[in-house]
Design a protein around this motif. Structure first.
Motif, PDB file in Angstrom:
ATOM      1  N   VAL A 134       0.839  -1.198   0.000  1.00  0.00           N
ATOM      2  CA  VAL A 134       0.000   0.000   0.000  1.00  0.00           C
ATOM      3  C   VAL A 134       0.874   1.248   0.000  1.00  0.00           C
ATOM      4  O   VAL A 134       0.622   2.218  -0.726  1.00  0.00           O
ATOM      5  N   SER A 135       1.930   1.247   0.809  1.00  0.00           N
ATOM      6  CA  SER A 135       2.842   2.388   0.878  1.00  0.00           C
ATOM      7  C   SER A 135       3.511   2.635  -0.464  1.00  0.00           C
ATOM      8  O   SER A 135       3.671   3.797  -0.883  1.00  0.00           O
ATOM      9  N   ALA A 136       3.901   1.574  -1.163  1.00  0.00           N
ATOM     10  CA  ALA A 136       4.566   1.728  -2.458  1.00  0.00           C
ATOM     11  C   ALA A 136       3.640   2.368  -3.486  1.00  0.00           C
ATOM     12  O   ALA A 136       4.043   3.271  -4.226  1.00  0.00           O
ATOM     13  N   VAL A 137       2.381   1.905  -3.537  1.00  0.00           N
ATOM     14  CA  VAL A 137       1.422   2.458  -4.494  1.00  0.00           C
ATOM     15  C   VAL A 137       1.168   3.934  -4.208  1.00  0.00           C
ATOM     16  O   VAL A 137       1.177   4.784  -5.117  1.00  0.00           O
ATOM     17  N   ILE A 138       0.937   4.268  -2.939  1.00  0.00           N
ATOM     18  CA  ILE A 138       0.677   5.662  -2.565  1.00  0.00           C
ATOM     19  C   ILE A 138       1.880   6.533  -2.903  1.00  0.00           C
ATOM     20  O   ILE A 138       1.745   7.651  -3.420  1.00  0.00           O
ATOM     21  N   SER A 139       3.079   6.038  -2.627  1.00  0.00           N
ATOM     22  CA  SER A 139       4.288   6.818  -2.898  1.00  0.00           C
ATOM     23  C   SER A 139       4.472   7.060  -4.390  1.00  0.00           C
ATOM     24  O   SER A 139       4.806   8.176  -4.809  1.00  0.00           O
ATOM     25  N   VAL A 140       4.254   6.013  -5.197  1.00  0.00           N
ATOM     26  CA  VAL A 140       4.387   6.170  -6.645  1.00  0.00           C
ATOM     27  C   VAL A 140       3.397   7.198  -7.174  1.00  0.00           C
ATOM     28  O   VAL A 140       3.759   8.086  -7.966  1.00  0.00           O
ATOM     29  N   VAL A 141       2.132   7.111  -6.748  1.00  0.00           N
ATOM     30  CA  VAL A 141       1.111   8.054  -7.195  1.00  0.00           C
ATOM     31  C   VAL A 141       1.452   9.472  -6.732  1.00  0.00           C
ATOM     32  O   VAL A 141       1.371  10.434  -7.504  1.00  0.00           O
ATOM     33  N   PHE A 142       1.867   9.614  -5.485  1.00  0.00           N
ATOM     34  CA  PHE A 142       2.154  10.933  -4.926  1.00  0.00           C
ATOM     35  C   PHE A 142       3.333  11.585  -5.641  1.00  0.00           C
ATOM     36  O   PHE A 142       3.233  12.711  -6.145  1.00  0.00           O
ATOM     37  N   TYR A 143       4.460  10.882  -5.730  1.00  0.00           N
ATOM     38  CA  TYR A 143       5.658  11.468  -6.325  1.00  0.00           C
ATOM     39  C   TYR A 143       5.490  11.718  -7.824  1.00  0.00           C
ATOM     40  O   TYR A 143       5.917  12.760  -8.342  1.00  0.00           O
ATOM     41  N   SER A 144       4.892  10.767  -8.528  1.00  0.00           N
ATOM     42  CA  SER A 144       4.714  10.964  -9.974  1.00  0.00           C
ATOM     43  C   SER A 144       3.753  12.111 -10.263  1.00  0.00           C
ATOM     44  O   SER A 144       3.967  12.886 -11.204  1.00  0.00           O
ATOM     45  N   SER A 145       2.689  12.250  -9.451  1.00  0.00           N
ATOM     46  CA  SER A 145       1.736  13.350  -9.644  1.00  0.00           C
ATOM     47  C   SER A 145       2.393  14.700  -9.369  1.00  0.00           C
ATOM     48  O   SER A 145       2.209  15.656 -10.134  1.00  0.00           O
ATOM     49  N   ILE A 146       3.179  14.773  -8.285  1.00  0.00           N
ATOM     50  CA  ILE A 146       3.858  16.029  -7.955  1.00  0.00           C
ATOM     51  C   ILE A 146       4.851  16.408  -9.046  1.00  0.00           C
ATOM     52  O   ILE A 146       4.892  17.562  -9.502  1.00  0.00           O
TER      53      ILE A 146
END
Length: 358
Positions: free
Chosen positions: A201-213
């Protein structure tokens, strides 16, 4: 034995009632608490890296809070204040005349264009043009003012929600390790399974957060550079374009299309064509569709300890569903809920598999 059973029943009833009362008590803050928790998960690797360097949880928690305020919340407040200032200084009479003038020009241009088309298409198009020409722009302007008034009321709730999110986020940073160990002991899974669940879950959230930013910054910066050459407020339009890029399907069209239309209205046809082509080819095609997959791959394999095991298209649809169901914060909530469900299915499979083999 009977006393023991009655004691268990009493505990279950008391626990259920207390849990319901607790849920009722903290229900207004649950969404803020969830968003703060997801932001904490997304940025936890940065927090851990800073903690190794500075050794002070209080200092690092404060630094992370300042970082997220600068990164996420300051641009949003800047947009709200700028739009409120524009709405206050707007001359409604001139704006209505501007809309009427555009309506007249579009009607005349469309009629000239339709003369080259077959009669059937002309009849259908003329009916649509009559409906467009019958629009009362005074009523449209009034409805727009009402929407701005409602938005200004909602901005108070947005500010209060932001403050609560920041407070909860600070406590997650400061007490994160202690809370993590405590809840880890309460979850009735094997430690390895729980850790795997959290990592995915942490990996998915991190990927979405960093790529979106990163995508927001890249697209906003590219559009802001273009706007510098045409004398617009480059910073405001860059921030607007960055946030608009998060909207599925339409994205930055919400920003560049009105500007290109305004340039057409002024008679600057070359400027309008350049803005449209630059936004479609350079930003939307190359910067978004071309660069973003490489960004996700880089984040997934370099910055994230546990690479995600979920298809990128599923993450994309999860973002769309999250935006539809939860608004702006659905960007994080949608993928998080999807990743949690898939991770739980994997744990269920490992629990059931041994029984099937037997």
């Amino acid at each position: 034995m009977q006393m023991r059973s009655s004691g268990i029943y009493f505990f279950l009833i008391a626990f259920t009632l207390t849990f319901l009362a607790l849920f009722k008590l903290y229900m207004p803050f649950l969404m803020n608490l969830l968003i703060a928790f997801l932001l904490f998960i997304a940025t936890q690797n940065i927090y851990c890296a800073l903690l190794k360097r500075f050794k002070s949880p209080l200092l690092v928690s404060t630094l992370m809070l300042i970082f997220l305020i600068t990164l996420c919340f300051v641009p949003i407040f800047y947009i709200l204040l700028s739009l409120a200032n524009m709405a206050t200084n707007l001359d409604l009479g001139n704006f209505q005349n501007f809309l009427l003038d555009i309506q007249t020009r579009l009607t005349l241009f469309s009629k000239d264009l339709l003369s080259y088309l077959p009669a059937t298409i002309q009849n259908e198009a003329n009916a649509l043009l009559e409906q467009f020409h019958a629009i009362k722009w005074g009523d449209v302007v009034k409805q727009g003012i009402n929407l701005i008034a409602k938005a200004s009321k909602n901005s108070f709730y947005f500010v209060s929600d932001t403050l609560f999110i920041l407070v909860f986020l600070f406590f997650f940073y400061y007490y994160g390790n202690a809370l993590g160990h405590y809840f880890l002991e309460l979850i009735p899974f094997d430690h390895a399974q729980t850790q795997s669940l959290y990592n995915e879950v942490s990996a998915v959230i991190s990927v979405v957060f960093y790529s979106s930013i990163f995508s927001m910054f890249l697209q906003g910066a590219l559009f802001g550079i273009l706007m510098l050459f045409y004398g617009y407020n480059a910073y405001l339009l860059a921030v607007l374009y960055g946030f608009a890029s998060l909207v599925p399907v339409v994205g930055g069209t919400l920003v560049w299309l009105p500007i290109a239309g305004y340039e057409l209205y002024l008679g600057n046809y070359a400027n309008a064509i350049i803005i449209a082509l630059y936004s479609i080819i350079i930003i939307a095609t190359l910067a978004d569709n071309g660069v973003k997959p490489f960004i996700i791959t880089f984040i997934n394999h370099v910055l994230i300890k546990t690479p995600i095991q979920i298809n990128e298209m599923l993450i994309f649809f999860a973002i769309i569903a999250g935006l539809t169901s939860f608004g702006f914060w659905g960007i994080v909530l949608g993928p998080a809920i999807t990743a949690l469900f898939i991770a739980l299915l994997r744990i269920y499979k490992t629990l059931v598999q041994p029984h099937k083999t037997k």
